[in-house]
Each structure stands twice: as C-alpha cells, then as structure tokens.
Design a protein around this motif. Structure first.
Motif, PDB file in Angstrom:
ATOM      1  N   LEU A   1      -7.668   4.518  -3.781  1.00 14.43           N
ATOM      2  CA  LEU A   1      -8.717   3.526  -4.121  1.00 14.43           C
ATOM      3  C   LEU A   1      -9.163   3.620  -5.565  1.00 14.43           C
ATOM      4  O   LEU A   1      -8.997   2.783  -6.297  1.00 14.43           O
ATOM      5  CB  LEU A   1      -9.547   3.147  -3.102  1.00 14.43           C
TER       6      LEU A   1
ATOM      7  N   SER B   1      -5.158   5.110  -7.906  1.00 14.26           N
ATOM      8  CA  SER B   1      -3.810   4.528  -7.758  1.00 14.26           C
ATOM      9  C   SER B   1      -3.839   2.877  -8.042  1.00 14.26           C
ATOM     10  O   SER B   1      -3.121   2.369  -8.672  1.00 14.26           O
ATOM     11  CB  SER B   1      -2.881   5.205  -6.735  1.00 14.26           C
ATOM     12  N   TYR B   2      -4.795   2.437  -7.102  1.00 15.56           N
ATOM     13  CA  TYR B   2      -4.641   0.929  -7.075  1.00 15.56           C
ATOM     14  C   TYR B   2      -5.099   0.301  -8.213  1.00 15.56           C
ATOM     15  O   TYR B   2      -4.278  -0.597  -8.590  1.00 15.56           O
ATOM     16  CB  TYR B   2      -5.562   0.340  -5.887  1.00 15.56           C
TER      17      TYR B   2
ATOM     18  N   VAL C   1      -4.218  -4.898  -1.570  1.00  8.68           N
ATOM     19  CA  VAL C   1      -4.264  -3.752  -0.615  1.00  8.68           C
ATOM     20  C   VAL C   1      -4.759  -4.075   0.703  1.00  8.68           C
ATOM     21  O   VAL C   1      -6.064  -4.571   0.514  1.00  8.68           O
ATOM     22  CB  VAL C   1      -4.684  -2.381  -1.439  1.00  8.68           C
TER      23      VAL C   1
END
Length: 1659
Positions: free
Chosen positions: A70, A73-74, A90
């Motif tokens: 969270l 990477s996102y 996501v």
C-alpha cells in the motif's frame, strides 16, 4: 483485453471494439449499432482502460506485506498506469479490519463477487495472491440447497441433538427457487455479538466465545454428515469440500483457476522455517491456524500443505517464493532481513505488474485500437469512438428497460397506429407524458424494440435516454450533435463539419436538413428522445425552439416528459391541441401482479401469499411502476419466514425510498450509507470506486463512525476499510449502475428520484458544503502525501496519512487527468472555494488549454457560465467571453489547437485588460507570456490586443442569417426581434434569451420590411420578389401570401406597411402605388398607381388617408377605403413645382412632413391645412420620435434634431459625425439618441445637452438599422449577416479602444503604432489621421482628388498621398498643415504606387505611363522634395505597376497587374525582367539591409530574391483551404526572417536563408500593411486592428517541429543549390504536414476565382 461487464449501464464502446465485434458469430456489426439494432444480449465489445486487482490473503497473516504494498508499490503502479491512460484500482478487503464482525455470513460471497468483478472489468492483471502459513478461516456456508441439507440431516439420524442444533441455526426459505436452507445471522441467537459499545463489552465477549464453540460444533456436524453423504453417493466430492475449504482457498479457486489466464495473476508465498521448540503456537497466533481452544489446527495445516503443493505444481510461472524467519512472532520492518524481504516483495510486485500491464494493453497483440481518455495526441478515427460508445450505451440500456414494461399494450398500439397513419405526410412529433416514475422511459424503450422488429433492415432507430446519466444534464447541442452523426453514418450521408457540429445554430440547421435528406432517400427514421425535461437549459432548450414543429414523411419523432414540467407547458403552448399527446397513466393491480411475478421469476425468488398481497396492497393506490420496483428490490430479499410485521413498505415511491435508506442504515450505519450515496450524488458524473473509497477516507465523519469503538490497525495510516464499501455496494446493486466512458467505469445512482431522496435525507446545507469541500480537496490533490488531522474517539488530535493519490493536471505529456477536469470546477464552485477556483481554474492558462483540448471549449465555457451564476466576478465573464471568441477557431481545428497557438490567441485578446484586471486576467497574461518566452519552438509573441477582445458594450452577436440585414422590428410585449435579410429570410429571435426561434422561409427576393402585428402573435414581411406574407410567430408557419403586393426589385426605403385598425385595413405602398387589403388579407379593397394619377408621388398614409404629391406642388388626400371626398391643397412657395427629398408621417398629430430640395419643410394635415418653413437641410434620413415631438434629419455627417411639438419647426441640436449618418433612433423618454454612421461606429448622445456620451466600436460594417430596447441598442447592417446587441450599462474598464473602420481603401501605420492614416472609401477626398492609443480621430487631411495610394517615410515622419490627378501630397506629421506637393506629370496620369528608399533619401512615384525618382531633402530644417532626378517610361504593352520597392543604390523592383516582375536601375537606366508570376503582383518588399527582396502575388507563389548578386533564392508556394495571395510583407531588422500577411487571414514567418516556413498564425482578417519593428513587426488588418508582435526563434529547432500542425494547409519551397562555381540549380522541398493530402495544382483549379485585377491584352 477484458470485456466490459454486462451490468445495467455498462454498455458498448469504441470503434476499434466495434470492428472487432463485427466478425464474431452472434455479434453485431458497427452498422447494426448505428442503426440502433443491438439488443440487450448483443453488446459491442470494448476495450477496458481499467486495471483492477483483488488482493487475496488472510486478515492477519500478511498484514505487513499488504501495508508495504500500500505504501510503496501501489503508488508506483498507479503512476505507471496513469502514464498509459489506465485507471488502477486495488481491492484489498482484508485491509483496515482485524476480522469480519457483521455476523451475517455474507463475507465470503462479497469476496468472491469482488474477484468476479475484477476479472470482468480489468484489462490486465486481476488477482494477487499472498499466502503465508495460515490456511484461513473455514466458514459455515450461508446457503445450503434443500435437497443437500436433507441428505446431510439423514446422516445425523443417530444424533438428534445435532439435528436440533442444525435446525436451530438453518431455517428453510421457501421463497428461494428451489427452496434453500439459510444460516441465521449470529445476532439472531447471540444479540451482543456485533455490539461494539464499551458498556456491552462483557456480553459481547461472552457472545463471541459462544459463537466460536457453536460454529465449531456446527462445522463438525456438517463435515461429518458430508463425509458420510459423499460415501453414500448423496452428494459430490466437490459439494463435500465446501464444508472443509477456507475462504482463502475459495478465492484462489475463483481468481487463479476458474477461467483465469495465468498472466492475469501474481502469487507471493512466504514460508517460515522450522522454529525452535520453545516457540509455541500462541507466539505465532497471527501466522498459523489455531483451534477454538488455542491449539494448532492440524487439519487446517494439512489443507494448507495441499494447497501449496497444488500452487507449486500448477502456478510456477507466477510464483514468487520467499523464506523468512519471524522475529518475536512478527515481521519487523526495522530489522534488516525483514526490510530486505519487504523490499523484494514490493520490487517483484511492481516489475511484474508493469510487464503484465504493458503486455495486456499492447495493441500489437490483438490489433485493437484502444481509446485513451484524455489523450491529446491521439488522432481521431473515421468514426468517433464517443459516438459508437454513446449509441450502444443508450440502445443497450433501453433494451434492458424493456423487460420492466407491463400493461402498456394499448398505449403502444396507439403510438404505432399514429406513426403508421402519418408515414407518408408531413406531421408533428408525438408527445408521451405522465407523472414521474410512471414508466415513460420503459415505454419509449419498448416502442423502439417493437419498431425495430417491424421496420425494414435499412431503417434507423435513434434513442436517447436523457435522464440516464443524472445528476448530469445533457446539453441540447450535444444531443443534436450525436443524433446527426448517428443518422449520417447510418444512412451514408456526409456528417457535419467540426465547425457546424460545434456551432449551435449551424447544428440546428443541419439537423433539420438531415431529416429532409433521409426522407428524400426513402429511408425510415425513428427518433425517440426520453425525458426532455431533464435536458440542461443551455440554449434555453426547455423553450423547445430547437424542436421541429413538423417532420417530413418517413421520419418519426417521439418525445417524452413529465406532465408537471415546464417543458410540457411549453409543448402545449407550441402545439396547442393540434399535437399528438399520449398520457402514461397508472398501472392496474393485475398489471402490478404480472410485473411482480416476472421480476421474481428473473431473480429466482417468490413470495408467500401474504407477502404478495402486502406488496400489491401497497402498490395499488399509486399504480406507479417505480414504486413497485422499489418494493420488489426489498421484497426479493425476504425469506418465507420473514414476519409480516417486519416488512417495511412505503405508501408511495418517496416513502419507499426512505424505508430503503433506513434499512441500509440499520445494517451499515447512517454515516457510511449517507457518505457513500452523498458523494455519488454530488459527483458531476459519478465516481470511480477507487475515488469513492479515497473520498470517504478523507471524510472524518465516516472515519470516526467506522473507528468509533476500535482503533485503526495503523493509526498513522487511516483509510476506509474497503470491505465496508463492498458490503454496502452489494446491498445497493439494484440501485447503482456502471457508467462507461472511454473504457473507464464510474458508479452512479440509476434513479433520479433516488438521487433526490438521498439529497433530501442527507444533504443539509451544512453537510452539502462539507462534502463538496472534501470532493474539491480530493481533486485538488490537497491531501496527497500529506498528513490530515483526524479526531477519533478516545484519541487526541491525530495526524494520519489517508493514502490518496496525487491529482496532477497531466499524468504524462499529452495525457490529461480527465476526472479532475470534469469534477474540480463544479466542486470548487459549490463548496464556496472561490479563491481556489480563480487560481486553479479560471486564472490558470494551462487549465483552460488542457480542458479545451480534452473536453472541448464548450465545456470550459459552460463551467465559466456556471461560475458567473454564483460569483459576481467581472474577470470570470471576460475569460468566458474570450473563449467564446476563440471557439470558432478551435471548432474549425476540431479542438486540435496546440498550446502555443492557444496562449498566443489568449494573449492577443486579453493584453489590454491585464492592467485593469490584474488578479485573474493579469495572471493569465503573465502565464501565457512566460510560457511563450520559454517555448522551445518559433513563436510570435503579441505585444498588444489585436484580436477582438471581450467586454465592452457588445453583449451578443445574433447569427444565423446568410445575407445582409435590411430591416428590423421589435415586439416589446413578446420580447421578439425580427430581421429581414437580402437573401429572402426573416429570422426571429427571443430577446429574453437571445435564442433563434424561427427562420421564416418563402421569399425569393430581399426582405424589404418586417412588422409585428396582432399583439405579437403574427408578423408581416414585404420582399423584393413583390410578395407580402403573414407568418405565425408561435410556430413559424406561413399563414398568407399575396403576390405582386409591391413592384418587383423595390428598394428597402421605398416600400412601406401601414395598418389601419379603425378601418381594419392593411396598406402597402411605394412611391408609385398604393394597395389596400382587409386586415386579414382576404380581400383587396383598393389599388391605385401613379399612372392613374398623372404621375403623382405617394407621400404616406395617415389612418385611412393617402397623401400624394401631384404636379405644381399640389397635395391630394384621398380615402380609398371609406370613399370620403378627396381633398387637394396647394403647398406654399411651390407654384412652379416641388422637388421631393423626403417625407414622413406623424400618425398621432395627423400630419405629413414634406422636405423639398428648394429648402422648405411643409406640414400638411388630414384636413388639407398646410404650413411651410425654411429647412436648410437636404436629408438622406428623416424620422420622428415615438411621441412625435422631435424630428430627426440626417444630412451627410450631421444629424439635426428639430422640435416639432407645435406647428413651428425649431432646430435644437446639430450632432456632428466623422462620416455619413445612416440611421438613428431615440429612447422612449426622449433623453438618449443613438446614431449609426458609415464609419461603423454607434454613437450615444444626450438629447438634452447634445453631449456625446459614448461611442461603440465593433460593428465592422456601416450601421444601417438601429432600435433601442430596454437599455439595449440593437444594430444591423445591410453589409453584414448578423445583428448586434449592445448594453448601455456596462463596465467601461473593459471597453475596447476603437479602431479605424474595417475595409478601408488605403491605410498606413507608423512603426510605433501611435498613428494610423486611412482613406475609408476610394471616392473620399480626405485622409483621416487616427490616434490608435486613444481610439479617436486626430485630424482630417483634405485632398483635392481621389487618393490612389498612401506611403509613410517612417523615420522622417512624412505621409505621402498619391492622387488620381497625378499629384503627390506630402504631409510632415509634425506639421500636417504645411503640405508639400509633387506636381503631376505633363500627361496628368494618375499615381499608381509610391515607394520610399530604405534610408528615406528618395521616393519613387509610378504613374500610368512612367516611373519617376525624387529626392527627399531638408531645407531650413523643413523637408523638401527635389526632382524628378530620373524617370523611365512604361510600355502600354505591359500591365501597369501594382506594387514596388525602392531599394538601395537607386534600384527599383516592381511588379505589375499581369504578374511581370522587373528590376530597373535609375543610375544606368537599364532594366531586367525577373521570373514572372501567374497573377497580379500584390506585394514587393525590400529587406532592412538591402540583401533580399520578396515578391508575392495573388496566387500561392512568393519569391525571395537575393540582390547581390541578383539570384532567385527560394520560390515558396503555400496552399490553404481559403483565399490565397500575399498582401503585405516585412523583413526582420536583422534580415533573418520575413513576415508575410496573406489573404487567408494568417501571418507567416519564413526563414530567409532556407526559405522554410517557421510559423503560421491565424489573425481572423487579412493583413494589408506591415512595417518592420525591432525583432518583430507592426501591421494593420483589414478589420482595422493594429497588430504588434515580436518573433522568437530558438537557435535549434527540433526536426520534428511542424509549423502547419494548427493549419489545414500545405507548402512547398524550391531553392537554389549553391556549388563551388556559384552556379544554381533547383531543389524542391515539399513540406506536407497535413493529414488531408491535396494536390497543389488541383487546389489552384478548385480555388480559382475571377481576378479583380486588370487583364493584359496585346493588341
């Protein structure tokens, strides 16, 4: 690529997808879509632009990994997706909660439903699996089919306690089809299980513990029974496994193995090595499965081992395996090895996601065109994606709505019969109306379906559900545009051009024409427009001016609306009883019963008899389909054991919606339900799910309610747990829809009435403002990467990261943030964040460009219109008006204007307003200038406002006519404006909203007079075709036509209309005849002509008395209607005859005024009494005020006012003008006078003082008609096809400076732009000196003959005037009264051209027969002219000189009207011929340093000559779609560039050394004069504007630079090649950057036009 979901509202899309769909079996072709023949099951495939991934893991096992993803990477994957034009979402339902506490057993269904949604929507990866050492919770199944449950019970025959316990928790639901056993909510038996209140803590703990043991017992019973049942063959192995499998494995099965390609998933597995013996299971409770008594769950561990084995065996390609030792029973990111592990997971996730996403959207894989929303660099295809998407969406939604229609067979039959009966005749539209919720939309959808089945294959069915995307209201121009495109593409007709499609009046005309074309083709066309009352009122659409009163044969138009709406009232007014109205009435109880049975059958549900009666009893009083649908959306969830007392049924739709919201609040909480529905309702066009979760995470009220009794898992990172929204969405599925646009799905509420109910329940004024502020801040990106304060129960003020994404204007170069563009202005405005609105939107040049480019300039104008409704901001209105002025250019380029041109035009319109309006406009200008100065490409930088600027008195320009306006009339009562044009059309506008209402078509000659009659219900028009026509102003229909009412080809001022109410007579008279009809035109009462009266002249009509002037000054007064005795009277002082100049009638005073050329004004009354007074004027204009107290007489430049209230005529004012007075009118209170003149100015005067109060510039043509109406001046010109509305009350701070008249015969401008000299008409004998800084006339320079040419010696400040007599007058600008004169030659030939040398030492004068050279010197500090020093004759065999330049060293370069180009050396007397042009030479210009000269002509060719030595360097040809020819040119002061002004209304910049085109700028008018000024130029346009610009060219220009990207044109340069011997050869370089290829020679023929130049003949 993923298909779009087949949910309600999720419909078809782009042209690429359409093409792909055409080939598959059972799929529809693109033509089927355009003809409206797609059914609900046949959907166009479309490429999704969404990446939606489901994160599967247990609640606690992988929390550290999920948190790392969270945080790190996102965001990176989100930025990557945005750069590709994709939306990244996501779905991590385990995030933010420690476990499911709802107790309704629906969690696993929610999880699996979300996975299916991701698979359906996502264009790339859909499933991310995170697996550690927990197998996951193995939940009880919520539903067990009756047959299976009975089989299980049979295996427990020896365990009556077990049977009793199962029967206690599982109840049979006979409403399910087939019947099903339903697991009861935990709270049914343990009421405090979900009660999180602190005071109920002990009871809750006890209930939780009890449920754990109960659940374990129930699972053991079911597993035991299932094992036995499988062994006995009563159930399958798969059915047995449902009682053993964890929710996590079910997710893996759905996401990895059920129809899921391997490339759509990623798998991360974490193994924990064997721990030390002392590490017991409790130490790793978060990471392993435990039994209810806290022991290691061996069975679960065995199942986990089996799952991992299967994954290792079948999913090697997507497997990422990690081995990590825990530290103190957890993953600690602060430990190096754990940090490295988390880094590795994040890096693998990012890299593998990127590669899969890139592969998924790679067009080379499937060859499908992917439309990217917000992509400014994408070239449109042959068929616009938005059209196919919109057509398919409406068709598909309408097909789905058909299923809900019951009990309307009779009404459908009536509609079909009416359409069939009117097929072969012209007929009006059919109007379907009814109360809200009565099923009008479903009825029209069913009508479309029925008609498709009976019409032939070539028929076109167009349907638009105008309320379908509420709360957004569609604009009528968008609706008409999409309908026109659909009809044209379906029927093989030429679609509207970008300019037509984006101009409302042109679009309206096109729409009506296209209906006629389809009718003439013989094709059948059915247009259905549902919910006209839900259109926005843009262009005052609710008044229905756009709706055709009738449609041609084979075309059917069906519209629907609410009976209680303003639109229906206007429809009744428009069509009265003649229209075909069909009311949709209440449904009967039997219809309702049929609807209930059908709905429940489709849902595989039923109701008990008692429940069914309760439903129908609630529905019957209203008979409303919407009410019944709302009841059924609740009733389908009822079980057969639901008590009747617990059923919540509202008495009507509104009450039912309230009950629905209450039920949702009971289950999910008021804050969550209200927050979600509020934000969806407030959004302009719905919200993406990711946006909704983000916005709710920013809402402290929602967050406080979520974490009211428990702290968030990570207090420094607070968001809404996604599971809460997923549960709520599942319960809202009947009331939400997915709205697809450009491959992106937004969520909207599918019922307008439910939107209204949500607003009424949740949106108090305070709550609305707070919610709008949160939305505004979200789209501003205010909290991205920042900590937002949060006040949670039990905590002091907490700063937390809400993890919302940034909101840049551009995601990548050429890729805009469309969602921000659509939503931000609306929310800033309505949240009251007006400072931010001015800064981020109105005062941001980049925003204005970006939204104009991506969404269309109309959308920006609408935003600013909306702002102006709430904000009293002058600057906002000025910016809005600027974009309105720029709109035609943007429309012509189809919106593809690049940033440099946009900024240049913005600056050229707003420059002069930057100082008086610094906060917004000053800021805009600074931004534009800064950007242009840093631009890496060649650029022209404006240094003044030379394009029409916004503001000033001009409020509106009414367009639509194609010919000059000859007459106007205004109806004050009906607020209507009528204008008759010289092309035979009468246009009718509403003055209340400035909208065009009707074109009155029928005349074949110019309309000479229009008059509103009959209390504004009708009007009369007289035309040069001799006809008189009466029209209805209600519907625009012709009511009466009388031929030969006036002589054919009469002049506008020579024919008159007069209505005599007393005698009910209509008089039509000219100077030679009078005809009288009954007022209704039914009978001709009288007709007389001057031939009958011995050559008399008709003076006018008073009442029923006709006044005629006979010979010897006698006036005859006759009464052709009543037949009363004729009276004759002799005028005083006219015994020898009278020469009539003008006459005017005074109806109230009963007099006729007659002005004679002998200098008298005669007054003659109806009785024959007459007086005479001296009148010194010979007026071209004569009229009286409404009260008939003032006589207005215009004579040349003087407008005189006379008091005629008594018998005497007293001159009270003389108002002087700068040009001939053409029109005048006086206000009703006689305080203001407005005059129009040939100099194109409108002047406002005080009648009491004679003071000039104001001058209005901007007509751009002589003002021939004027009307005053409610402080508004209405002006028109016989030379212009428009009508101007001017406000007398405006802010003078933004009044534009007046410029010289448009279309002057000769002009000249000083290089510092302070003075402009012009001759307005060729016949005028004066030169006007104009101060361009103050916008006023400085001086009149009288000349003795007509002026042929003007030239300026810039440095010596001399103005040279060539006359037709051969004289050249020279005015020193410092002392213009001290005029110098070059006398004419002996032949008295006219002067053709003048040219001043670069050093201004010599002047060349070209006469018809010779060219002479004179020297300019000074004597006693005063300029003098000596000479002629040299001269040479001109041959009569060649064309006369048309343009010339005097070069250094006494060289003269000149071109002729036949295209010859010659160079003459005055010193040696030698001449040489240069390469000729094919048409008249219009421009010859020498460079600043004498190195080059440019010769341009009327055709597309211009040549650049090097002068030392004399060689042709470059031949430049430029071909555009408009007029050709170079009119003016100037070299830069360094001779590096040459600027040209052309007939095509552009300024071009060429590189002198290479001949290449560097820049093209559209300036809206031909540039007729250019002067070098520093590193730029000063110029004059044909419209009279002064242009001042500087040119910036970087040292290095990119090879990809395209100077024609904003212009539909082509150019070619042919240059000489230099070699060592300095020989030259031709090298042609074709520069064709325009996608629309066309041949240069072919274009010459296509665009050829008769030349205005002289023709050369060799005798």
């Amino acid at each position: 690529m993923a298909e779009r979901p087949a949910a309600a509202g999720g419909a078809a899309g782009g042209a690429g997808g359409a093409a792909g769909a055409a080939g598959g079996a059972g799929e529809v072709s693109l033509q089927d879509v355009l003809r409206g023949r797609t059914g609900g099951a046949q959907r166009m495939k479309s490429s999704s632009n969404m990446i939606r991934v489901f994160i599967s893991s247990t609640f606690t096992d992988m929390s550290s990994e999920r948190k790392a993803l969270l945080e790190r990477s996102y965001p990176e994957v989100l930025a990557f997706c945005r750069s590709l034009g994709l939306v990244f979402e996501v779905v991590d339902l385990c995030w933010g909660i420690r476990g499911v506490v709802s107790g309704d057993h629906e969690a696993s269904e929610v999880f699996l439903q979300e996975i299916r949604s991701c698979k359906k929507i996502s264009a790339g990866p859909t499933f991310i699996a995170l697996l550690g050492n927990r197998y996951g919770h193995r939940a009880l199944p919520r539903l067990i089919p009756e047959k299976q449950f009975q089989a299980l019970l049979s295996k427990l025959a020896r365990n009556p306690e077990g049977i009793k316990q199962l029967s206690h928790w599982f109840l049979k639901d006979n409403n399910a089809v087939p019947p099903t056993y339903v697991l009861q909510p935990i709270t049914a038996h343990f009421p405090h299980y979900s009660d999180l209140r602190p005071e109920c803590g002990p009871q809750r703990d006890k209930n939780v513990l009890s449920w754990r043991f109960t659940e374990t017992q129930l699972l053991q019973l079911l597993r035991s029974a299932a094992t036995d049942a499988e062994a006995a063959g009563d159930i399958t192995a798969e059915q047995k496994q449902d009682f053993f499998t964890s929710v996590t494995e079910q997710e893996f099965k759905e996401g990895l193995w059920n129809d899921a390609p391997e490339a759509s998933a990623l798998l991360f597995v974490r193994e924990i090595p064997r721990q030390k013996v002392r590490d017991g299971p409790k130490r790793f409770a978060r990471f392993v499965d435990l039994t209810a008594d806290g022991l290691l769950d061996a069975e679960a561990q065995g199942l986990l081992t089996g799952l991992k084995s299967r994954l290792y065996d079948k999913s090697q390609k997507i497997l990422n395996l990690h081995c990590v030792e825990l530290s103190k029973g957890s993953i600690d990111p602060k430990r190096k090895e754990h940090a490295q592990y988390l880094d590795g997971v994040c890096e693998q996730f990012v890299s593998q996601m990127k590669s899969r996403i890139e592969a998924a959207v790679d067009p080379s894989v499937d060859g499908r065109h992917r439309r990217i929303l917000g992509n400014t660099e994408e070239e449109g295809g042959e068929i616009s994606d938005w059209l196919v998407e919109e057509v398919a969406w409406h068709t598909t939604v309408s097909a789905e709505l058909c299923r809900d229609l019951y009990g309307r067979e009779g009404l459908l039959g009536k509609l079909c019969l009416t359409m069939w009966e009117s097929t072969n005749v012209r007929h009006g539209p059919l109007v379907v109306h009814g109360a809200a919720g009565m099923g009008k939309t479903a009825l029209l959808s069913k009508l479309a379906q029925e008609m498709r089945s009976v019409l032939d294959a070539g028929a076109v069915v167009v349907i638009r559900l105008l309320s379908a995307r509420h709360p957004q209201r569609l604009d009528i121009d968008h609706v008409l545009r999409s309908i026109c495109f659909q009809i044209c593409l379906a029927c093989g007709l030429a679609p509207p051009s970008p300019l037509t499609a984006n101009t409302y009046l042109e679009l309206l005309r096109f729409f009506r024409n296209v209906l006629s074309e389809v009718s003439q083709q013989g094709n059948t066309l059915l247009i259905l427009l549902d919910a006209l009352d839900q259109l926005s009122d843009q262009h005052h659409a609710h008044k229905l001016h756009w709706l055709p009163a009738s449609v041609p044969p084979n075309v059917h138009l069906v519209v629907s609306m609410d009976t209680n709406s303003e639109v229906f009232a206007n429809m009744r007014l428009k069509f009265g009883t003649s229209g075909s109205f069909f009311e949709v009435e209440r449904l009967s109880r039997d219809d309702g019963k049929q609807m209930v049975e059908s709905y429940l059958r489709a849902s595989q549900r039923t109701l008990t008899p008692e429940q069914s009666v309760a439903v129908l009893n609630s529905f019957e009083p209203t008979g409303c389909p919407l009410h019944l649908k709302l009841i059924l959306s609740v009733a389908r969830r009822w079980t057969s054991f639901s008590p009747l007392t617990g059923l919540r049924l509202g008495a009507n739709s509104q009450e039912m919606m309230s009950q629905l919201l209450l039920m949702l609040e009971d289950k999910h909480g008021k804050e969550l339900v209200g927050g979600a529905l509020t934000y969806i309702t407030l959004a302009r066009d719905g919200l993406l799910e990711a946006e909704l979760r983000d916005v709710m995470s920013l809402d402290d009220d929602v967050i406080s309610a979520v974490y009211k009794y428990s702290l968030p898992p990570t207090p420094s990172l607070i968001r809404l747990p996604p599971f809460l929204w997923a549960r709520l969405r599942r319960d809202l599925e009947d009331h939400l829809e997915e709205r697809w646009t450009g491959g992106v799905a937004a969520i909207g509420i599918n019922s307008r009435r439910l939107c209204e109910a949500v607003s009424a329940r949740y949106l108090t004024s305070e709550q609305r403002g707070r919610s709008l502020r949160i939305l505004a801040e979200y789209f501003l990106g205010r909290w991205s990467g920042k900590l937002k304060p949060a006040a949670l129960p039990g905590l002091s003020l907490l700063l937390s990261d809400r993890k919302v994404p940034p909101q840049p204007l551009w995601f990548a170069p050429g890729l805009a943030n469309v969602r921000k563009l659509q939503e931000l202005p609306h929310h800033l405005l309505h949240a009251g964040l007006w400072d931010e609105l001015r800064q981020e939107v109105i005062g941001s040049a980049e925003w204005l460009y970006c939204k104009s480019r991506v969404c269309g300039v109309s959308s920006v104008i609408q935003d600013l219109d909306q702002c102006s409704q709430y904000m009293d901001c002058t600057e906002t209105r000025l910016v809005r008006d600027t974009l309105v002025l720029m709109k035609p250019s943007l429309d012509f380029l189809d919106g593809h204007m690049d940033m440099s041109l946009f900024y240049t035009e913005l600056l050229a319109r707003l420059w002069s307003l930057a100082t008086p309006f610094p906060s917004v406009i000053g800021r805009l200008c600074s931004q534009c200038e800064e950007w242009l100065l840093m631009c890496p490409e060649p650029i022209l930088l404006p240094k003044c406002s030379f394009l029409q600027q916004p503001g000033g008195a001009l409020q509106r320009t009414l367009t639509g006519l194609t010919g000059g306006v000859l007459c106007v009339d205004v109806s004050v009562e009906a607020e209507l404006l009528l204008a008759g044009s010289d092309d035979g059309v009468v246009a009718v506008w509403s003055l209340a909203d400035q909208q065009l209402i009707h074109f009155l078509l029928g005349h074949t000659g110019a309309v000479l007079s229009v008059r509103v009659t009959d209390s504004s219900a009708h009007c009369l028009s007289l035309a040069a075709d001799g006809s008189l026509r009466r029209w209805s102003l209600m519907d625009g229909q012709q009511l009466l036509c009388i031929q030969e009412a006036v002589p054919v080809d009469s002049a506008p001022s020579s024919v008159h209309l007069h209505l005599c109410e007393q005698n009910q007579a209509l008089f039509v008279y000219s100077s030679t005849q009078v005809k009288v009809w009954k007022l209704d035109g039914s009978e001709l009462l009288s007709s007389s002509s001057s031939d009958d009266d011995g050559g008399s002249v008709v003076l006018g009509v008073l009442g029923d008395s006709v006044f005629s002037l006979c010979g010897s000054g006698r006036v005859r007064i006759c009464h052709p209607v009543s037949g009363t005795q004729t009276v004759e009277t002799q005028l005083e002082n006219c015994q020898g005859g009278l020469t009539l100049v003008k006459s005017v009638t005074l109806q109230k005073h009963g007099k006729v005024f007659i002005v004679s050329a002998e200098g008298f004004l005669h007054q003659v009354s109806r009785s024959g009494r007459q007086t005479a007074a001296e009148f010194p004027l010979v007026p071209s204009l004569l009229s009286v005020t409404i009260d008939e107290k003032i006589l207005i007489a215009g004579s040349d430049r003087t407008l005189s006012l006379f008091n005629v209230d008594r018998d005497s005529v007293d001159r009270i004012l003389d108002l002087q003008h700068d040009d001939s007075v053409l029109s005048a009118c006086v206000s009703s209170d006689s305080r203001l006078l407005v005059s129009g003149a040939a100099d194109q100015l409108i002047r406002i005067w005080s009648v009491t003082t004679g003071a000039l109060l104001d001058s209005l510039c901007g007509s751009d043509s002589p003002v021939t008609s004027l009307v005053l109406y409610n402080n508004v001046v209405i002006s028109a010109s016989a030379a212009a096809a428009c009508v101007h509305l001017w406000s007398l009350k405006y802010d003078t701070r933004h009044k534009p400076v007046a410029h010289i008249p448009a279309g002057c015969a000769h002009v000249a401008v000083t290089k510092d732009t302070d003075q402009v000299f012009y001759v307005r008409q060729q016949s005028q004998r004066e030169v006007i000196s104009w101060n361009s800084l103050t916008g006023s006339l400085s001086e009149r320079l009288a000349v003795s003959a007509e002026v042929c040419c003007l030239e300026l010696a810039q440095n010596k400040r001399l103005l040279l005037c060539g006359l037709t007599t051969g004289t050249v007058l020279i005015y020193p600008l410092a002392l213009p009264q001290e005029t110098l004169c070059i006398p004419p030659p002996e032949s008295l030939s006219r002067v053709l051209c003048l040219a001043v040398s670069p050093q201004e030492k010599h002047v060349a004068v070209a006469y018809e027969d010779s060219v002479r050279l004179f020297e300019i010197t000074t004597r006693d500090s005063f300029p003098t002219v000596e000479g002629p020093l040299r001269a040479f004759p001109l041959s009569l065999l060649h064309g006369p000189p048309s343009s010339m330049a005097l070069l250094s060293d006494r060289w003269l370069l000149y071109g002729t009207s036949c295209g010859e180009v010659k160079l003459h050396d005055f010193s040696s007397g030698s001449s040489s011929d240069l390469e000729p042009h094919r048409s008249r030479v219009t421009c010859v210009t020498g460079s600043s340093w004498g190195t080059h000269a440019l010769v341009g002509s009327e055709d597309a060719v211009q040549r650049l000559w090097a002068l030392n030595p004399l060689v042709l360097d470059h031949t430049m040809e430029y071909k555009g779609f408009f007029f050709e020819g170079v009119l003016s040119a100037a070299f830069s002061d360094s001779d590096q560039f040459v600027f040209t002004g052309s007939q095509d209304r552009t300024v071009k910049v060429w590189d002198v050394s290479s001949g290449k085109l560097l820049y093209v700028q559209y300036v809206y008018a031909p540039v007729v004069r250019m002067v070098t000024f520093r590193n730029g130029f000063v110029a004059l346009s044909q419209q009279g504007a002064v242009i001042k610009e500087v040119f910036r060219c970087p040292d290095h220009v990119s090879p990809d630079y395209n100077p024609l990207r904003n212009v539909k044109a082509q150019y070619r340069v042919t240059s000489r090649e230099k070699n060592q011997d300095d020989q030259q050869s031709a090298a042609s370089d074709l520069k064709d950057f325009n996608p629309a290829q066309f041949n240069l020679n072919l274009m010459s023929m296509l665009r050829s036009k008769p030349s205005s130049s002289s023709t050369c003949l060799i005798l």
